[in-house]
Design a protein around this motif. Structure first.
Motif, PDB file in Angstrom:
ATOM      1  N   ASN A  13       0.855  -1.190   0.000  1.00 19.59           N
ATOM      2  CA  ASN A  13       0.000   0.000   0.000  1.00 19.59           C
ATOM      3  C   ASN A  13       0.894   1.244   0.000  1.00 19.59           C
ATOM      4  OD1 ASN A  13      -2.470  -1.574   0.368  1.00 19.59           O
ATOM      5  ND2 ASN A  13      -1.717  -1.946   2.443  1.00 19.59           N
ATOM      6  N   TYR A  14       0.827   2.045  -1.091  1.00 20.43           N
ATOM      7  CA  TYR A  14       1.690   3.216  -1.260  1.00 20.43           C
ATOM      8  C   TYR A  14       1.014   4.458  -0.683  1.00 20.43           C
ATOM      9  CZ  TYR A  14       4.437   0.262  -4.354  1.00 20.43           C
ATOM     10  OH  TYR A  14       5.211  -0.743  -4.861  1.00 20.43           O
ATOM     11  N   THR A  15       1.866   5.474  -0.450  1.00 22.55           N
ATOM     12  CA  THR A  15       1.370   6.714   0.158  1.00 22.55           C
ATOM     13  C   THR A  15       0.463   7.499  -0.776  1.00 22.55           C
ATOM     14  OG1 THR A  15       3.430   7.797  -0.558  1.00 22.55           O
ATOM     15  CG2 THR A  15       3.349   6.931   1.696  1.00 22.55           C
ATOM     16  N   ASP A  16       0.491   7.193  -2.090  1.00 20.61           N
ATOM     17  CA  ASP A  16      -0.405   7.880  -3.028  1.00 20.61           C
ATOM     18  C   ASP A  16      -1.719   7.120  -3.200  1.00 20.61           C
ATOM     19  OD1 ASP A  16       0.454   5.693  -4.349  1.00 20.61           O
ATOM     20  OD2 ASP A  16       1.088   6.740  -6.180  1.00 20.61           O
ATOM     21  N   HIS A  17      -1.995   6.172  -2.226  1.00 17.96           N
ATOM     22  CA  HIS A  17      -3.242   5.410  -2.183  1.00 17.96           C
ATOM     23  C   HIS A  17      -3.366   4.401  -3.320  1.00 17.96           C
ATOM     24  CE1 HIS A  17      -4.492   8.123   0.965  1.00 17.96           C
ATOM     25  NE2 HIS A  17      -4.350   9.168   0.164  1.00 17.96           N
ATOM     26  N   THR A  18      -2.259   4.054  -3.930  1.00 21.21           N
ATOM     27  CA  THR A  18      -2.264   2.963  -4.909  1.00 21.21           C
ATOM     28  C   THR A  18      -1.704   1.712  -4.232  1.00 21.21           C
ATOM     29  OG1 THR A  18      -0.068   3.558  -5.731  1.00 21.21           O
ATOM     30  CG2 THR A  18      -1.974   4.558  -6.826  1.00 21.21           C
ATOM     31  N   THR A  19      -1.965   0.575  -4.845  1.00 17.04           N
ATOM     32  CA  THR A  19      -1.488  -0.701  -4.297  1.00 17.04           C
ATOM     33  C   THR A  19      -0.850  -1.528  -5.390  1.00 17.04           C
ATOM     34  OG1 THR A  19      -3.629  -1.778  -4.673  1.00 17.04           O
ATOM     35  CG2 THR A  19      -3.274  -0.752  -2.512  1.00 17.04           C
ATOM     36  N   LYS A  20      -0.017  -2.450  -4.985  1.00 12.37           N
ATOM     37  CA  LYS A  20       0.584  -3.412  -5.908  1.00 12.37           C
ATOM     38  C   LYS A  20       0.617  -4.758  -5.181  1.00 12.37           C
ATOM     39  CE  LYS A  20       4.491  -4.070  -9.073  1.00 12.37           C
ATOM     40  NZ  LYS A  20       3.634  -4.022 -10.261  1.00 12.37           N
ATOM     41  N   VAL A  21       0.196  -5.816  -5.890  1.00 15.76           N
ATOM     42  CA  VAL A  21       0.053  -7.141  -5.286  1.00 15.76           C
ATOM     43  C   VAL A  21       1.091  -8.091  -5.883  1.00 15.76           C
ATOM     44  CG1 VAL A  21      -1.483  -9.110  -4.907  1.00 15.76           C
ATOM     45  CG2 VAL A  21      -2.399  -6.790  -4.851  1.00 15.76           C
ATOM     46  N   PHE A  22       1.769  -8.844  -5.015  1.00 21.65           N
ATOM     47  CA  PHE A  22       2.708  -9.888  -5.436  1.00 21.65           C
ATOM     48  C   PHE A  22       2.236 -11.223  -4.857  1.00 21.65           C
ATOM     49  CE2 PHE A  22       5.149  -5.982  -5.345  1.00 21.65           C
ATOM     50  CZ  PHE A  22       5.823  -6.008  -6.564  1.00 21.65           C
ATOM     51  N   TYR A  23       2.469 -12.299  -5.617  1.00 18.03           N
ATOM     52  CA  TYR A  23       2.090 -13.636  -5.151  1.00 18.03           C
ATOM     53  C   TYR A  23       3.331 -14.525  -5.080  1.00 18.03           C
ATOM     54  CZ  TYR A  23      -2.750 -12.354  -6.180  1.00 18.03           C
ATOM     55  OH  TYR A  23      -3.955 -11.738  -6.200  1.00 18.03           O
ATOM     56  N   LEU A  24       3.431 -15.277  -4.011  1.00 15.43           N
ATOM     57  CA  LEU A  24       4.478 -16.290  -3.856  1.00 15.43           C
ATOM     58  C   LEU A  24       3.796 -17.617  -3.529  1.00 15.43           C
ATOM     59  CD1 LEU A  24       7.050 -14.338  -1.653  1.00 15.43           C
ATOM     60  CD2 LEU A  24       7.099 -14.650  -4.135  1.00 15.43           C
ATOM     61  N   VAL A  25       4.330 -18.720  -4.059  1.00 16.24           N
ATOM     62  CA  VAL A  25       3.738 -20.035  -3.812  1.00 16.24           C
ATOM     63  C   VAL A  25       4.821 -20.991  -3.332  1.00 16.24           C
ATOM     64  CG1 VAL A  25       4.068 -20.841  -6.189  1.00 16.24           C
ATOM     65  CG2 VAL A  25       2.310 -21.885  -4.779  1.00 16.24           C
ATOM     66  N   SER A  26       4.463 -21.857  -2.389  1.00 13.55           N
ATOM     67  CA  SER A  26       5.405 -22.837  -1.844  1.00 13.55           C
ATOM     68  C   SER A  26       4.690 -24.161  -1.666  1.00 13.55           C
ATOM     69  CB  SER A  26       5.977 -22.361  -0.502  1.00 13.55           C
ATOM     70  OG  SER A  26       4.934 -22.197   0.443  1.00 13.55           O
ATOM     71  N   GLN A  27       5.495 -25.191  -1.508  1.00  7.56           N
ATOM     72  CA  GLN A  27       4.955 -26.547  -1.347  1.00  7.56           C
ATOM     73  C   GLN A  27       5.692 -27.245  -0.224  1.00  7.56           C
ATOM     74  OE1 GLN A  27       5.437 -29.074  -4.760  1.00  7.56           O
ATOM     75  NE2 GLN A  27       3.930 -30.560  -4.081  1.00  7.56           N
ATOM     76  N   LYS A  28       4.950 -28.039   0.538  1.00  7.11           N
ATOM     77  CA  LYS A  28       5.548 -28.792   1.655  1.00  7.11           C
ATOM     78  C   LYS A  28       6.567 -29.784   1.116  1.00  7.11           C
ATOM     79  CE  LYS A  28       4.385 -31.753   5.581  1.00  7.11           C
ATOM     80  NZ  LYS A  28       3.289 -32.444   6.298  1.00  7.11           N
ATOM     81  N   GLY A  29       7.760 -29.781   1.689  1.00  6.94           N
ATOM     82  CA  GLY A  29       8.803 -30.689   1.254  1.00  6.94           C
ATOM     83  C   GLY A  29       8.570 -32.116   1.728  1.00  6.94           C
ATOM     84  N   ASP A  30       9.410 -33.021   1.232  1.00  8.66           N
ATOM     85  CA  ASP A  30       9.327 -34.425   1.645  1.00  8.66           C
ATOM     86  C   ASP A  30       9.626 -34.553   3.129  1.00  8.66           C
ATOM     87  OD1 ASP A  30       8.766 -35.108  -0.950  1.00  8.66           O
ATOM     88  OD2 ASP A  30      10.869 -35.488  -1.457  1.00  8.66           O
ATOM     89  N   LYS A  31       9.048 -35.560   3.718  1.00 12.89           N
ATOM     90  CA  LYS A  31       9.271 -35.817   5.144  1.00 12.89           C
ATOM     91  C   LYS A  31      10.732 -36.165   5.383  1.00 12.89           C
ATOM     92  CE  LYS A  31       7.611 -38.559   9.042  1.00 12.89           C
ATOM     93  NZ  LYS A  31       6.683 -39.649   9.476  1.00 12.89           N
ATOM     94  N   GLY A  32      11.325 -35.526   6.360  1.00 13.93           N
ATOM     95  CA  GLY A  32      12.730 -35.778   6.669  1.00 13.93           C
ATOM     96  C   GLY A  32      12.945 -37.125   7.333  1.00 13.93           C
ATOM     97  N   ASP A  33      14.204 -37.498   7.403  1.00 13.26           N
ATOM     98  CA  ASP A  33      14.556 -38.764   8.054  1.00 13.26           C
ATOM     99  C   ASP A  33      14.218 -38.691   9.544  1.00 13.26           C
ATOM    100  OD1 ASP A  33      15.523 -39.647   5.638  1.00 13.26           O
ATOM    101  OD2 ASP A  33      17.580 -39.005   6.050  1.00 13.26           O
ATOM    102  N   THR A  34      13.857 -39.845  10.063  1.00 21.09           N
ATOM    103  CA  THR A  34      13.540 -39.921  11.497  1.00 21.09           C
ATOM    104  C   THR A  34      14.789 -39.649  12.324  1.00 21.09           C
ATOM    105  OG1 THR A  34      11.827 -41.551  11.039  1.00 21.09           O
ATOM    106  CG2 THR A  34      12.623 -41.406  13.312  1.00 21.09           C
ATOM    107  N   GLY A  35      14.676 -38.744  13.250  1.00 21.14           N
ATOM    108  CA  GLY A  35      15.812 -38.415  14.101  1.00 21.14           C
ATOM    109  C   GLY A  35      16.125 -39.528  15.082  1.00 21.14           C
ATOM    110  N   PRO A  36      17.285 -39.454  15.693  1.00 21.95           N
ATOM    111  CA  PRO A  36      17.669 -40.507  16.665  1.00 21.95           C
ATOM    112  C   PRO A  36      16.755 -40.461  17.889  1.00 21.95           C
ATOM    113  CG  PRO A  36      19.190 -38.658  16.764  1.00 21.95           C
ATOM    114  CD  PRO A  36      18.303 -38.397  15.570  1.00 21.95           C
ATOM    115  N   THR A  37      16.587 -41.612  18.486  1.00 22.25           N
ATOM    116  CA  THR A  37      15.745 -41.710  19.690  1.00 22.25           C
ATOM    117  C   THR A  37      16.396 -40.943  20.845  1.00 22.25           C
ATOM    118  OG1 THR A  37      14.974 -43.867  18.969  1.00 22.25           O
ATOM    119  CG2 THR A  37      14.649 -43.302  21.311  1.00 22.25           C
ATOM    120  N   GLY A  38      15.624 -40.114  21.470  1.00 24.66           N
ATOM    121  CA  GLY A  38      16.148 -39.332  22.581  1.00 24.66           C
ATOM    122  C   GLY A  38      16.402 -40.188  23.809  1.00 24.66           C
TER     123      GLY A  38
END
Length: 743
Positions: A265-290
């Motif tokens: 939102n600009y001070t001259d009352h105009t706007t500009k819209v940007f879009y970003l898209v993401s995707q959930k990555g693969d499940k990571g390896d199981t960590g060591p047992t605590g």
């Protein structure tokens, strides 16, 4: 398609010779982030007002968010050596793997600046002098100039000059060409170097004196605020049109992409819209047992629960004399006395009020024969001595074949064995007297020991627990009952197993000290065997005291019994039945005015009484209600439901395997005939719980199977629900087993 190019952080100024700065760029097409996943190469091209200067290749490995269309353009040493403080324009050229090429932006260029640092201009130090010294030096300089000018003679006219032509601009003196024409000029920064006499001459800066201050420009446009919103979508290229959320939303299997909408939102009352898209990555390896945590402190001993009985409504719960842990049942709801008041702990299922208990079965089997091991047998609580062979009438003594006539004793004995006598209401167990503490607990696993369970009802579903009877199927109901609330430390425990085929085994823990009896068929230890009966009747008649047809003690003379003569055959009426001749009894055979039953009468009576007790006969199969469910909802090789009616009781048994490949939401399994439903008195809930079905999933979940007052047998879930994200089951397995009284 409109392609846009913008800075992600509004940073468009770089200090000259600063090689640690990067220009962070965002590529969009029609306002949506441009997908760089299939990009083959990315080039950043740079120009200024004089024209094209250079290009720089972007390493695709440094593009961390290809779906978001963002990249970083580092200003390294090579670029800084080429560029000087100035204003520049850039374009981004993207070549895709299919050979197509996109140029950002599609309208104009994106500008950035390199500003001078403090070392760009070298200053000079002016020496400090007094005003008198300045006047003296100035007078001397004027006198020298006058003297010089007065002595200068006019020279010859010079040759025509070659003129000056500025050819180009270079970054340093070392980059000036080694050969050039006379009058060629090059700019090094703001300094002009001219080729004179085959050498480069520094002619000073071309920058003129500072001009007057211009008029004030218009107020610049800045960013007044920024709004970030989120939405999930099934597309990675088309921005979603649904409702945007101010909070991050978790992706799902159906909508795996998370879109971010940034609104500037600009001070001259105009706007500009940007879009970003993401995707959930693969499940990571199981960590060591605590590491195993420390053992916590031992908790206080609980007061436990003591079931005191059942009431019809909450107003009937006692208000005095209660102790912590006292509990009552209202229907299937369990009310517990806790901190001075009654607390409803919810429904405890299933409702056992309509199930047959072991006591019911024992009372139903009214005829019990026990060998007393002293020559007598116990029948229905009475001690009986088997007949003395010397005092009975043998078949050889009868005037009619024994197969045609049944004696009164035989008739009475057969009637006793039938064991069907209307129940004395004062001596039977009613539904209201069922111990409500015996409730369904859980499904057993292979790690459970069936002989170490607490009181309650359990389900065996394919996994065989420890100490389970080997001669019985591993789909069964297990009932553990403790006598009069006495704990395992003093014995008196019964474990009863009833499998899906109605086979039953029991194991009893009793005695002093108590021991397990081992698995056996119910009542098998108290029933008289054939060998027991043979041993009890082993005494034979004394031959010296028995009358014979010939020889000693024969009938040649008038026989007597205790000096009383017996009636001779010659004295009998002519129509008397004889053992060597067939006789037709046109009248009734009676004793003391009561009709004597024939062999056929006894056989029919026994068949009628025993038939309901045979669990392998008289079953009727119910078909799956195909009007409600599909073939893909159930496994036909496993699913079945049978019913039969005996002793005014409806018995139901069956299995059900629910498949989850269907999106059908119907829960109806089977339909009971209307003429049978009309004989059932349903409770206020209009249903009986007759079984359970378990979802085979990572976390086992159990649902009830119910018979409703419209005769439908249905589950508490459907193939669609079991296949939804709530459960994610592979399939469901159900067991139906119930006994319901009829009107």
């Amino acid at each position: 398609m409109s392609k846009e190019l913008a800075f992600t952080d509004d940073n468009d100024v770089v200090k000259y010779l600063d090689t640690t700065t990067s220009l962070n760029l965002a590529l969009t097409a029609d306002g949506v982030a441009f997908d760089l996943t299939n990009a083959k190469s990315v080039l950043v091209k740079i120009a200024n007002d004089d024209g094209y200067i250079m290009q720089q290749t972007i390493d695709l490995a440094t593009v961390t968010s290809p779906l978001g269309g963002t990249l970083s353009f580092p200003i390294n040493q090579d670029i800084m050596n080429t560029l000087v403080p100035d204003d520049y324009d850039i374009e981004v050229w993207v070549t895709m793997k299919d050979g197509t090429q996109a140029i950002f932006p599609s309208d104009g260029t994106l500008g950035f600046s390199i500003e001078e640092n403090l070392m760009s201009d070298t200053g000079e130090v002016i020496p400090v002098i007094t005003f008198d010294q300045f006047e003296d030096q100035f007078d001397d300089m004027m006198a020298q100039m006058k003297n010089t000018v007065s002595n200068v003679k006019k020279g010859d006219k010079g040759d025509t000059g070659t003129g000056l032509e500025i050819k180009d601009k270079v970054s340093s003196v070392s980059n000036l060409p080694s050969t050039a024409n006379e009058g060629d000029g090059y700019l090094v920064g703001e300094e002009l170097y001219v080729r004179v006499n085959n050498a480069w001459k520094d002619c000073g800066s071309l920058q003129g004196p500072q001009g007057i201050q211009g008029i004030q420009g218009n107020t610049g446009t800045g960013i007044s605020s920024t709004t970030i919103q989120y939405q999930i979508s099934s597309s990675a290229t088309t921005a979603p049109t649904g409702i945007w959320s101010n909070n991050i939303i978790a992706t799902t299997t159906t909508n795996p992409y998370l879109w971010m909408k940034a609104t500037l939102n600009y001070t001259d009352h105009t706007t500009k819209v940007f879009y970003l898209v993401s995707q959930k990555g693969d499940k990571g390896d199981t960590g060591p047992t605590g590491p195993i945590g420390p053992i916590g402190p031992r908790g206080p001993v609980g007061s436990g629960l003591v079931v005191k009985g059942t009431v019809k409504e909450a107003s009937q719960l006692p208000t005095a004399g209660n102790q912590e842990g006292y509990c009552y049942f209202i229907g299937t709801d369990l009310y517990v006395w806790d901190t001075g008041k009654w607390k409803n702990c919810g429904s405890v299922s299933p409702d056992l009020s309509n199930y047959v208990t072991k006591s019911d079965l024992n009372n139903g089997l009214s005829t019990k024969v026990t060998d007393n091991k002293n020559g007598t047998i116990e029948v229905n609580g009475s001690s009986i001595t088997p007949a003395d062979n010397s005092k009975v009438v043998h078949s050889t003594d009868m005037r009619k074949p024994a197969s045609d006539v049944a004696g009164i004793e035989e008739v009475n004995a057969k009637q006793d064995k039938i064991g069907y006598t209307p129940a004395d209401d004062s001596k039977v167990v009613h539904n209201s007297a069922i111990d409500p503490s015996v409730m369904f607990k859980r499904v057993l696993t292979a790690d459970d020991d069936i002989l170490k369970l607490g009181a309650g009802i359990y389900c065996v579903w394919g996994q065989t627990p420890k100490n389970y009877p080997t001669s019985i199927n591993n789909y069964a109901r297990v009932v553990v009952k403790m006598f009069s609330g006495i704990g395992i430390s003093v014995g008196n425990i019964i474990v009863e197993v009833l499998d899906a085929f109605n086979n039953k085994m029991i194991n009893i823990y009793q005695g002093g000290p108590p021991v397990w009896s081992g698995w056996q068929v119910p009542n098998s230890g108290t029933m008289a065997t054939k060998s027991d009966v043979s041993a009890a009747t082993a005494n034979k008649a004394d031959d010296s005291q028995v009358a014979h047809l010939s020889g000693a003690n024969n009938f040649d003379t008038v026989p007597t019994v205790k000096n009383n003569p017996l009636l001779l055959a010659s004295s009998l009426p002519s129509d008397l039945a004889r053992t060597t001749k067939d006789a037709n009894f046109t009248g009734k055979l009676q004793k003391s005015g009561i009709d004597v039953a024939t062999t056929t009468d006894v056989t029919n009576a026994v068949g009628t009484a025993v038939s309901p007790l045979n669990i392998n006969t008289n079953w009727v199969s119910l078909s799956v209600d195909s009007s409600q469910i599909k073939d893909t909802d159930w496994d036909s090789t496993v699913t079945h439901c049978n019913y039969r009616i005996a002793h005014s009781t409806l018995y139901l048994t069956g299995k059900y395997k629910m498949l989850v490949t269907s999106n059908n939401k119907s829960r109806i399994l089977f339909q009971l005939p209307t003429n049978i439903v009309s004989q059932i008195s349903f409770p206020s809930t209009n249903e009986f719980q007759i079984g359970i079905i378990q979802a085979i999933a990572r976390v086992p979940i159990m649902f009830m199977i119910s018979l409703t007052n419209d005769g439908k047998i249905s589950t508490a879930t459907s193939p669609y629900d079991m296949n939804s994200s709530n459960f994610g089951a592979q399939y469901g397995l159900g067991l139906i087993n119930a006994a319901i009284p009829l009107n």
